[in-house]
Design a protein around this motif. Structure first.
Motif, PDB file in Angstrom:
ATOM      1  N   ARG A  32     150.876 -19.484  65.347  1.00 31.45           N
ATOM      2  CA  ARG A  32     150.737 -17.804  65.124  1.00 31.45           C
ATOM      3  C   ARG A  32     149.226 -17.547  65.486  1.00 31.45           C
ATOM      4  NH1 ARG A  32     149.038 -14.406  61.309  1.00 31.45           N
ATOM      5  NH2 ARG A  32     149.659 -12.019  61.548  1.00 31.45           N
ATOM      6  N   GLU A  33     148.235 -18.176  64.792  1.00 28.08           N
ATOM      7  CA  GLU A  33     146.858 -18.215  64.959  1.00 28.08           C
ATOM      8  C   GLU A  33     146.571 -18.428  66.580  1.00 28.08           C
ATOM      9  OE1 GLU A  33     144.596 -16.622  62.908  1.00 28.08           O
ATOM     10  OE2 GLU A  33     146.505 -16.184  61.886  1.00 28.08           O
ATOM     11  N   ARG A 221     147.842 -10.285  58.939  1.00 21.58           N
ATOM     12  CA  ARG A 221     148.230 -11.824  58.245  1.00 21.58           C
ATOM     13  C   ARG A 221     148.890 -11.952  57.053  1.00 21.58           C
ATOM     14  NH1 ARG A 221     143.028 -12.107  60.903  1.00 21.58           N
ATOM     15  NH2 ARG A 221     142.844 -13.853  62.221  1.00 21.58           N
ATOM     16  N   VAL A 222     148.930 -10.869  56.337  1.00 17.67           N
ATOM     17  CA  VAL A 222     149.600 -10.762  55.075  1.00 17.67           C
ATOM     18  C   VAL A 222     151.084 -10.838  55.393  1.00 17.67           C
ATOM     19  CG1 VAL A 222     150.140  -9.574  52.742  1.00 17.67           C
ATOM     20  CG2 VAL A 222     147.703  -9.959  53.625  1.00 17.67           C
ATOM     21  N   LEU A 223     151.525  -9.878  56.214  1.00 21.64           N
ATOM     22  CA  LEU A 223     153.207  -9.578  56.487  1.00 21.64           C
ATOM     23  C   LEU A 223     153.439 -11.023  57.331  1.00 21.64           C
ATOM     24  CD1 LEU A 223     153.224  -5.746  57.448  1.00 21.64           C
ATOM     25  CD2 LEU A 223     154.270  -7.045  55.316  1.00 21.64           C
ATOM     26  N   GLY A 224     152.815 -11.388  58.109  1.00 20.07           N
ATOM     27  CA  GLY A 224     152.896 -12.375  59.000  1.00 20.07           C
ATOM     28  C   GLY A 224     153.107 -13.759  58.113  1.00 20.07           C
ATOM     29  N   ALA A 225     152.288 -13.919  56.979  1.00 22.83           N
ATOM     30  CA  ALA A 225     152.470 -14.967  56.144  1.00 22.83           C
ATOM     31  C   ALA A 225     153.785 -14.993  55.404  1.00 22.83           C
ATOM     32  CB  ALA A 225     151.221 -15.171  55.363  1.00 22.83           C
ATOM     33  N   VAL A 226     154.034 -13.708  55.062  1.00 27.22           N
ATOM     34  CA  VAL A 226     155.537 -13.650  54.396  1.00 27.22           C
ATOM     35  C   VAL A 226     156.589 -13.691  55.213  1.00 27.22           C
ATOM     36  CG1 VAL A 226     157.099 -11.841  53.405  1.00 27.22           C
ATOM     37  CG2 VAL A 226     154.727 -11.485  52.912  1.00 27.22           C
TER      38      VAL A 226
END
Length: 278
Positions: A32-33, A221-226
């Motif tokens: 993703r990054e 990034r927070v939602l992506g991590a979830v």
């Protein structure tokens, strides 16, 4: 190349499922990054938010969701087959033991004793880890006991070929067939290509999602991590269900123990009355 990668992943999963989950999560975040970096670079060169990219990313995520549902159904079916095979084999062993008890006599007693040991070996086969040596030893013990049991059955049928002994022979044959079906169920797990397709689609989807967010300069990034954690948990559950000897979702061997316990508590048939000698 694909086989080597699958062997590497299987070795990590066998060693530690949490380590496999952490690696899968890390690789998805990295993908993703990387996608986000390419998205930012493309946005600086070309500008715009890439409306067409939104459609493509949505299609890729939809395809990933479909493949996840498909493989989850496949893995659950394999898990159900192993559980059903375990129950069927334990019931077949119990039926053969009861019929041997009904036949009576020294040979039938020996068959009962061998069937009890056979049930213990089959329980060890179900509990065996993903180790070819342990699995091979269980298979060899199974074959040896089958040969001994069949020798006793053959001799018994030759001595007294009546419907009772024939029914015992049929029950023993069903027991052996059940072990073959169970061995096949444990060998037929998720194909490596399907696992590779699932993981590959997950990585590509995460990279595409990162690319889309990079075009908008909004990392989320927070939602992506979830979302990444959700994908990882689902993929891990699929692999756990599909694998026969890896992970926590293993087929229980308790039904064999129940069958063995029933041998100990089964009512003993009274001995036939002695006929006085003339």
């Amino acid at each position: 190349m694909m086989d080597t990668a699958m062997q590497f992943l299987a070795a990590i999963a066998t060693w530690s499922m949490p380590a496999f989950a952490a690696l899968l999560l890390l690789v998805q975040i990295l993908a993703r990054e990387v996608g986000y970096w390419f998205g930012r670079r493309t946005a600086r060169k070309q500008g715009g938010e890439g409306e067409g990219v939104n459609v493509m990313v949505g299609a890729m995520l939809g395809l990933l969701a479909f493949v996840l549902a498909l493989t989850l159904s496949f893995a659950n079916a394999r898990f159900g087959e192993r559980r059903a095979g375990t129950l069927a084999e334990a019931n077949a062993i119990g039926t053969a033991w009861l019929r041997a008890e009904a036949v009576g006599g020294p040979r039938a007693s020996e068959i009962m004793h061998l069937l009890e040991g056979y049930a213990r070996v089959r329980a060890e086969f179900v509990r065996a880890p993903l180790d070819p040596d342990i699995i091979g030893a269980a298979d060899r013990q199974t074959g040896e006991l089958q040969q001994k049991i069949w020798e006793q059955i053959s001799a018994l049928v030759r001595e007294r070929a009546d419907p009772v002994t024939v029914s015992l022979m049929s029950a023993v044959n069903d027991t052996f067939d059940a072990s073959t079906a169970q061995r096949f169920a444990y060998a037929f797990t998720l194909p490596g290509r399907l696992v590779g397709l699932l993981i590959g689609l997950a990585l590509l989807s995460m990279a595409a999602l990162g690319f889309q967010l990079g075009l908008r300069d909004n990392p989320l990034r927070v939602l992506g991590a979830v979302l990444t954690v959700m994908w990882t948990v689902i993929i891990l559950s699929i692999l756990d269900l599909g694998a026969s000897r890896i992970g926590a979702l293993r087929t229980s061997a308790a039904v064999y123990e129940w069958t063995i316990d029933s041998f100990q508590t089964a009512p003993k048939l009274p001995s036939p009355p002695r006929t006085p000698l003339p």
